[in-house]
Design an enzyme around this catalytic site. Structure first.
Site, PDB file in Angstrom:
ATOM      1  N   SER A 110     -23.233 -26.140  66.810  1.00 62.75           N
ATOM      2  CA  SER A 110     -23.336 -24.889  66.065  1.00 62.75           C
ATOM      3  C   SER A 110     -24.626 -24.898  65.271  1.00 62.75           C
ATOM      4  O   SER A 110     -25.113 -25.948  64.853  1.00 62.75           O
ATOM      5  CB  SER A 110     -22.146 -24.740  65.114  1.00 62.75           C
ATOM      6  OG  SER A 110     -22.371 -23.703  64.180  1.00 62.75           O
ATOM      7  N   SER A 111     -25.181 -23.719  65.027  1.00 65.33           N
ATOM      8  CA  SER A 111     -26.406 -23.634  64.228  1.00 65.33           C
ATOM      9  C   SER A 111     -26.164 -23.999  62.770  1.00 65.33           C
ATOM     10  O   SER A 111     -27.125 -24.231  62.027  1.00 65.33           O
ATOM     11  CB  SER A 111     -27.000 -22.229  64.327  1.00 65.33           C
ATOM     12  OG  SER A 111     -26.073 -21.260  63.873  1.00 65.33           O
ATOM     13  N   CYS A 112     -24.902 -24.083  62.344  1.00 70.91           N
ATOM     14  CA  CYS A 112     -24.624 -24.436  60.947  1.00 70.91           C
ATOM     15  C   CYS A 112     -24.878 -25.914  60.663  1.00 70.91           C
ATOM     16  O   CYS A 112     -24.763 -26.363  59.520  1.00 70.91           O
ATOM     17  CB  CYS A 112     -23.196 -24.068  60.562  1.00 70.91           C
ATOM     18  SG  CYS A 112     -21.934 -25.135  61.267  1.00 70.91           S
ATOM     19  N   TYR A 139     -17.195 -28.516  58.651  1.00 71.07           N
ATOM     20  CA  TYR A 139     -17.350 -28.213  60.077  1.00 71.07           C
ATOM     21  C   TYR A 139     -18.712 -28.694  60.572  1.00 71.07           C
ATOM     22  O   TYR A 139     -18.821 -29.309  61.647  1.00 71.07           O
ATOM     23  CB  TYR A 139     -17.215 -26.711  60.289  1.00 71.07           C
ATOM     24  CG  TYR A 139     -17.448 -26.252  61.703  1.00 71.07           C
ATOM     25  CD1 TYR A 139     -16.486 -26.435  62.690  1.00 71.07           C
ATOM     26  CD2 TYR A 139     -18.631 -25.608  62.060  1.00 71.07           C
ATOM     27  CE1 TYR A 139     -16.694 -25.998  63.987  1.00 71.07           C
ATOM     28  CE2 TYR A 139     -18.857 -25.159  63.357  1.00 71.07           C
ATOM     29  CZ  TYR A 139     -17.881 -25.361  64.316  1.00 71.07           C
ATOM     30  OH  TYR A 139     -18.092 -24.936  65.603  1.00 71.07           O
ATOM     31  N   LYS A 143     -19.725 -31.486  63.525  1.00 72.97           N
ATOM     32  CA  LYS A 143     -20.586 -31.202  64.671  1.00 72.97           C
ATOM     33  C   LYS A 143     -21.806 -32.130  64.712  1.00 72.97           C
ATOM     34  O   LYS A 143     -22.246 -32.536  65.796  1.00 72.97           O
ATOM     35  CB  LYS A 143     -21.028 -29.733  64.634  1.00 72.97           C
ATOM     36  CG  LYS A 143     -19.918 -28.759  65.006  1.00 72.97           C
ATOM     37  CD  LYS A 143     -19.441 -28.995  66.423  1.00 72.97           C
ATOM     38  CE  LYS A 143     -18.397 -28.023  66.878  1.00 72.97           C
ATOM     39  NZ  LYS A 143     -17.951 -28.275  68.275  1.00 72.97           N
ATOM     40  N   HIS A 182     -15.452 -14.537  62.695  1.00 68.38           N
ATOM     41  CA  HIS A 182     -16.863 -14.505  62.335  1.00 68.38           C
ATOM     42  C   HIS A 182     -17.301 -13.071  62.059  1.00 68.38           C
ATOM     43  O   HIS A 182     -16.561 -12.115  62.291  1.00 68.38           O
ATOM     44  CB  HIS A 182     -17.705 -15.116  63.446  1.00 68.38           C
ATOM     45  CG  HIS A 182     -17.554 -16.595  63.579  1.00 68.38           C
ATOM     46  ND1 HIS A 182     -16.775 -17.182  64.548  1.00 68.38           N
ATOM     47  CD2 HIS A 182     -18.083 -17.609  62.851  1.00 68.38           C
ATOM     48  CE1 HIS A 182     -16.827 -18.501  64.404  1.00 68.38           C
ATOM     49  NE2 HIS A 182     -17.613 -18.785  63.398  1.00 68.38           N
TER      50      HIS A 182
END
Length: 315
Positions: A110-112, A139, A143, A182
């Site tokens: 994920s980009s987070c 989260y 990842k 989201h």
């Protein structure tokens, strides 16, 4: 290289938005030996069951799209669930794949994972260079651990496990539950319900100024299969469009697609999250891949595929 249409391919999380898109894409390309298991058939939190399943099926390729996911509210509320379940799922699948002799694997992140305030657009090299966004830190850490698992098995055992970092995804089989979805599916659901109720206002969390990038999920599936077919051995690859919009601009696109003609009202008591999150997609573009679906077209496709819309229209 993923060029044998009879290769055994296990897609973990095949009923989710990304997993189902990967399955659609593989089938469309002619792959014939796709392995899937529902949660009832295989609990990915059960290490013994996962190891036994991989040892028995012996897949040639593995796509890890299974994860516990949600929006800002869900990530911030269920912090323990998000870090624990995602750590266990990825550890079981990556180590289990290694034990079963699976050489090729694509892990979806994920980009987070990137720091909250890192330079824009975000390069893969910015990983672990600053503090994460607080609301989804558990989260993100899970990842990041998955990425490092892949890197470590590559380094120690010579595996070829790559990591694909998508920007905000949307499309068929998205989660439209307003409590934990989201931003884009939430906007689609809110706009639809506002239109059905004859409301004059569309209430949106935050100020509307944060900028976000959105990728249609079938483009994400195409990128994942592309990485396997190109025989990429290792590394992190951002997957996005290379452009972003403000939340206000996004809401305006959604309103146009849904046909809601009221006004936008911003609830600034709610958090904005990260101010901007645009991925640098040059690493993947250099290999020959780029997204194909414009935002408005993607929103139209997502809206048409949403179950609550079909039911509301009498389909």
């Amino acid at each position: 290289m993923l060029n044998n249409l009879d290769a055994k391919i296990y897609v973990a999380g095949h009923r989710g938005m990304v997993g189902s898109a990967i399955v659609r894409h593989l089938l469309a390309k002619g792959y014939t030996s796709i392995i899937t298991r529902t949660h009832e058939q295989l609990d990915l939190l059960d290490q013994k069951a996962v190891f036994a399943f991989l040892a028995e099926t012996q897949p040639d390729y593995l796509f890890i799209s299974a994860a516990k996911v949600g929006g800002i509210q869900a990530n911030n509320t269920y912090r323990a669930d998000f870090i624990y379940q995602n750590l266990v799922i990825e550890a079981n699948l990556i180590h289990g794949a290694h034990l079963a002799g699976v050489q090729r694997l694509c892990f979806l992140g994920s980009s987070c994972i990137y720091p909250r305030d890192c330079p824009q657009p975000i390069k893969e090299d910015y990983l672990l260079t600053g503090p994460l966004e607080t609301t989804n830190e558990p989260y993100a850490i899970a990842k990041i651990a998955g990425i490092k698992l892949c890197e470590s098995y590559n380094a120690q055992y010579g595996r070829q496990y790559v990591s694909a970092m998508p920007t905000n995804l949307y499309g068929p089989n998205d989660n439209y539950d307003l409590a934990n979805s989201h931003v884009l599916p939430a906007l689609i659901r809110k706009a639809y319900e506002a239109k059905q109720a004859g409301s004059q206002d569309l209430v949106i969390w935050g100020s509307g100024t944060p900028k976000r990038e959105f990728l249609y999920v079938d483009d994400m599936a195409d990128a994942c299969v592309f990485l396997m077919e190109k025989n990429i051995h290792q590394g992190i690859y951002n997957v996005g469009t290379g452009s972003d919009v403000t939340i206000r601009e996004l809401a305006e696109v959604v309103m146009e697609v849904v046909g809601f003609e009221g006004s936008i009202v911003f609830d600034q008591t709610k958090p904005d999250g990260t101010p901007r999150k645009l991925l640098d997609v040059s690493r993947l573009k250099t290999l020959g891949w780029q997204s194909k679906t414009p935002l408005k077209m993607g929103v139209q496709l997502a809206y048409a595929a949403a179950s609550f819309v079909k039911e509301g229209l009498g389909a």
